[in-house]
Design an enzyme around this catalytic site. Sequence first.
Site, PDB file in Angstrom:
ATOM      1  CG  ASP A 335      -1.855   1.122   1.439  1.00  0.00           C
ATOM      2  OD1 ASP A 335      -2.283   1.283   0.493  1.00  0.00           O
ATOM      3  OD2 ASP A 335      -1.465   1.810   2.333  1.00  0.00           O
ATOM      4  CD  GLU A 371      -2.223   2.057  -3.550  1.00  0.00           C
ATOM      5  OE1 GLU A 371      -3.361   1.986  -3.722  1.00  0.00           O
ATOM      6  OE2 GLU A 371      -1.721   1.966  -2.304  1.00  0.00           O
TER       7      GLU A 371
END
Length: 688
Positions: A335, A371
């Site tokens: 993330d 990401e």
Amino acid sequence: MEQTLIQSAGQPLPLGATVTETGVNFAVYSPDARVVMLCLFSSDTEEATHEIVLENKTGDIWHGHIDGLGHHQHYAYRVDRGGEQLLMAPTDKVLIDPYAKKLNRPIHWNARQYLNDSHFMVPKCLVVDERRYAANRPDKPHLAPEQRIVYEAHIKGLTKLHPDVPEADRGRYLGAAHPSVIAHLKQLGITCVQFMPMASFMPEPYITEKGMTNYWGYNPVNFFAPEPRYASHDALAEITTMVDRYHEAGIEVIVDVVINHTAEGGKGGPILSFKGFSPYQSYLYEQDEKGRLVFSNHSGCGNTVNTAHPQMMQLILDAMRFWVDVIGVDGFRFDLAVSLGREPQHFNPQSGLLRAIRQDPVLSRAVLIAEPWDIGPDGYQLGRFGHDWLEVNDKFRDTVRAFWRGDEGTTADFATRLLGSRDVFPKGFRHVNTSVNNVTYHDGFTLHDLVSYEQRHNQANGEDNRDGHGHNLSANYGHEGATTDPAILGLREQQKRNLFATLILSQGTPHVLGGDELSKTQQGNNNAYCQDNELNWYHWDMNKRKQDFLDYCAHVIELRQQSPLLSRLMLEDDNWQQAVNVRAVRWYLPDGSLKDTDDWHAGNKAFGVEIEGLPVQDSPAETWFFCINADITDVRFNLPSKAARSGWKLKLDSRYPSIKDQPGMCVQRVFSQAARTFAVFKYSRLSV
């Protein structure tokens, strides 16, 4: 009679609580501490049975060996760092060991307990003998890159409503490993499950005080310990069992990890772990306009982990190895992964942490998905991670959505996304599977909602519908939300089929949002992070419309997986320079003529692409033709001409709601391509 515990010097490494032949060695990093106190608890009480001052410090590590302790001993720490500091740690606050491998229960915010007596709010760490989890583990799948079909799932949502899963296991690790769940994934064609965060987390105080929770789990308190919410008794034992069941089925397990921030937040946030032991080393800081030291907030969650600090770098690498070696996962999705490369404030693709992961003998073999953005300075870094990384490609998502919605000027970009986004991931530098293609993700509309809502409907989140993405590239096709109009429903299903076929048949690594195959709806909520209810849980009850779409999804995945050419559209040599299984890729106008440069900018939304293959090992050469028409009118198409004794066989047509209704026969060379459809043909040297 109280037990007398004997402390010896022990060892400063390894950090954490390590079982020895005679007891447990405790070691914790806290460079500014004046006193570090080890608190021991029995399993049935929140009151400490012993508080032991660690008497030894080597460098910045406090340590001591306590005889007679062992596996599952409950413990925590208290620290006196003293002084008038930005983050002075109150000595009455118990702290979670940053290296804790297991917590005895979930952590829930409780302001009164935190202020008055944190013993009753903060979970206790458990000593873990890692040797107990190492025996008789099945082999990992070790998929080739072209075999990977990623399915993003939430541990609780996946099975909370599943009728075959026993009530006690629903929403838990063992429920996710139920044979019916794994059979569903296998029948769909999934080879890799990417679970949303499974490390221990705490819902944010402001969410808790509103009576909601952080359902997604992107707010970690510890990077090692698996989340106890998803366990019945023993989180570590149950998560390893789950991983083993997936591996036995030939399915990889990837875990979504949140290394960019912690649940301790910014100024005024709780002191749970890192803030108490090493706040200045664990987090990034900057000066505000008045010259005051404040938390950097590149995560949007109050703080940013200082991944460039040597101690935090070591902790992150140790945590990743624990998840791979002990828990058994196959890789990670990071993330806000730009935070991994900040040194300390700006992104460097050759940062120390990224280089360390690349050379690590364990982690270099793991699946690594970035990401590639955060909200800090220069936070958008798509295409800049190393050659051994996969990257979530938001350009694919936005282009595919816009093209099938009918937006002008998107055809050329759509063709680029279809063949692997080589403008972002150049041939010769990045592998063809680098692009993780997605149409939907957890943070946004589901596939069903993408074709049912033009606007977000997030009122249930309690933020006056201000949260969530405003740029969704969605459409409702005549009515906002649920409807009984058969024409609207038919068009929505057709658009879902177009989007899913594009996702699976594009070059790169497909990423499927779990529940999309079940036509999951969140009723227009595109930021359902705080909804731990049926809005987020997967509904397994099926009607004909849902079953037809599920069958369609499985059929499209099967087309890709069974074709050496479609699954490896650009199988390349060792230097990634030359495609070794593709003879040619040709782009056509509907009239059968080859497209030239001007045609890509002429505003047409209908085109064809022929992919002509070469024999690969024992597989014969294949040729495929995609007919794509995103226009609102039918288009007369000409298939490429071939030898007389040959033909094109229709393998997929998004017009048909049911796979059983598709003709599946050879067609005439000239045919009418319906509006808003995707058709796939395979060339055969026989006419049957």
